[in-house]
Design an enzyme around this catalytic site. Sequence first.
Site, short mmCIF file in Angstrom:
data_model
loop_
_atom_site.label_atom_id
_atom_site.label_comp_id
_atom_site.label_asym_id
_atom_site.label_seq_id
_atom_site.Cartn_x
_atom_site.Cartn_y
_atom_site.Cartn_z
N HIS A 173 5.14 -3.32 4.04
CA HIS A 173 5.47 -2.36 3.11
C HIS A 173 5.63 -2.89 1.78
O HIS A 173 6.73 -3.86 1.63
CB HIS A 173 6.85 -1.37 3.92
CG HIS A 173 6.90 -0.29 2.52
ND1 HIS A 173 6.38 0.95 2.59
CD2 HIS A 173 7.93 -0.24 1.55
CE1 HIS A 173 6.77 1.58 1.57
NE2 HIS A 173 7.76 1.04 1.10
N ASN A 182 -2.31 4.07 -8.60
CA ASN A 182 -1.31 4.86 -9.37
C ASN A 182 0.02 4.14 -9.02
O ASN A 182 0.63 3.93 -7.75
CB ASN A 182 -1.33 6.26 -8.82
CG ASN A 182 -2.72 6.88 -9.05
OD1 ASN A 182 -3.24 6.25 -9.94
ND2 ASN A 182 -3.23 7.67 -7.92
N HIS A 215 3.75 3.54 -1.03
CA HIS A 215 3.13 2.21 -0.14
C HIS A 215 2.14 1.85 -0.79
O HIS A 215 1.00 2.68 -1.18
CB HIS A 215 2.86 2.70 1.27
CG HIS A 215 2.56 1.60 2.27
ND1 HIS A 215 3.16 1.07 3.20
CD2 HIS A 215 1.46 0.52 1.87
CE1 HIS A 215 2.53 0.05 4.02
NE2 HIS A 215 1.78 -0.21 2.97
N HIS A 249 -1.28 0.95 -2.42
CA HIS A 249 -2.55 1.11 -1.96
C HIS A 249 -3.54 1.27 -3.12
O HIS A 249 -3.18 1.55 -4.37
CB HIS A 249 -2.82 2.56 -1.33
CG HIS A 249 -2.32 3.72 -2.15
ND1 HIS A 249 -0.88 3.91 -2.20
CD2 HIS A 249 -2.88 4.70 -2.64
CE1 HIS A 249 -0.75 5.04 -2.81
NE2 HIS A 249 -1.78 5.53 -3.19
P1 5GP Z 1 -1.78 8.26 -4.46
O1 5GP Z 1 -1.66 9.98 -4.95
O2 5GP Z 1 -0.44 7.87 -3.75
O3 5GP Z 1 -2.36 7.61 -5.15
O4 5GP Z 1 -2.65 8.22 -3.13
C1 5GP Z 1 -2.29 8.70 -1.99
C2 5GP Z 1 -3.41 9.06 -1.01
O5 5GP Z 1 -3.33 9.16 0.18
C3 5GP Z 1 -4.19 10.64 -1.76
O6 5GP Z 1 -5.49 10.18 -2.15
C4 5GP Z 1 -4.09 11.23 -0.51
O7 5GP Z 1 -5.28 12.18 -0.34
C5 5GP Z 1 -4.32 10.26 0.81
N1 5GP Z 1 -3.60 10.43 1.91
C6 5GP Z 1 -2.45 11.07 2.04
N2 5GP Z 1 -2.08 11.39 3.29
C7 5GP Z 1 -3.22 10.84 3.95
C8 5GP Z 1 -3.44 10.76 5.46
O8 5GP Z 1 -2.54 11.27 6.09
N3 5GP Z 1 -4.38 10.11 5.90
C9 5GP Z 1 -5.50 9.61 5.00
N4 5GP Z 1 -6.50 9.12 5.33
N5 5GP Z 1 -5.20 9.80 3.56
C10 5GP Z 1 -3.89 10.40 3.23
ZN ZN Z 2 5.10 1.64 4.14
#
Ligand code: 5GP
Ligand code: ZN
Length: 111
Positions: A45, A84, A95, A97
């Site tokens: 994490h 982001n 977390h 990514h």
């Molecule tokens: P962020 O908005 O934090 O930059 O990106 C998070 C990403 O995680 C989003 O694009 C969203 O669609 C994806 N996401 C959220 N929950 C899940 C999940 O349970 N499984 C998968 N495969 N993607 C997820």
């Molecule tokens: Zn985490």
Amino acid sequence: MGCLFCSIAAGDIPSNKVYEDEKVLAFYDIAPQAPVHFLVIPKTHIQSCGAIDESNADIVAHCFQVISKVTRELGISDFRVVSNCGQQAGQTVPHLHFHVLSGRDMTWPPG
Ligand code: 5GP
Ligand code: ZN
């Protein structure tokens, strides 16, 4: 409260995996924003890019090696990597990514 991506990394929540090793997991985004859209995460994490320091920089470098390897294996030469950091920047999962997006024209600057 548990971390969604820690649960995915642990295999407690299923994902459509692209690549996995002992340190990193790559899996397809559940709500793809491009014909190819996968996420690369460290299994440990780390909150966001804002929490990268000398103690975890090696895993971040490894994430980028994985991005390079997986895109090559998928035959992708043109792609965008996005991370982001923080709510205003659009981070919804706290977390670290890296989004890898490909398969369509990309605009710049981003919205
Ligand atoms: P962020 O908005 O934090 O930059 O990106 C998070 C990403 O995680 C989003 O694009 C969203 O669609 C994806 N996401 C959220 N929950 C899940 C999940 O349970 N499984 C998968 N495969 N993607 C997820
Ligand atoms: Zn985490």
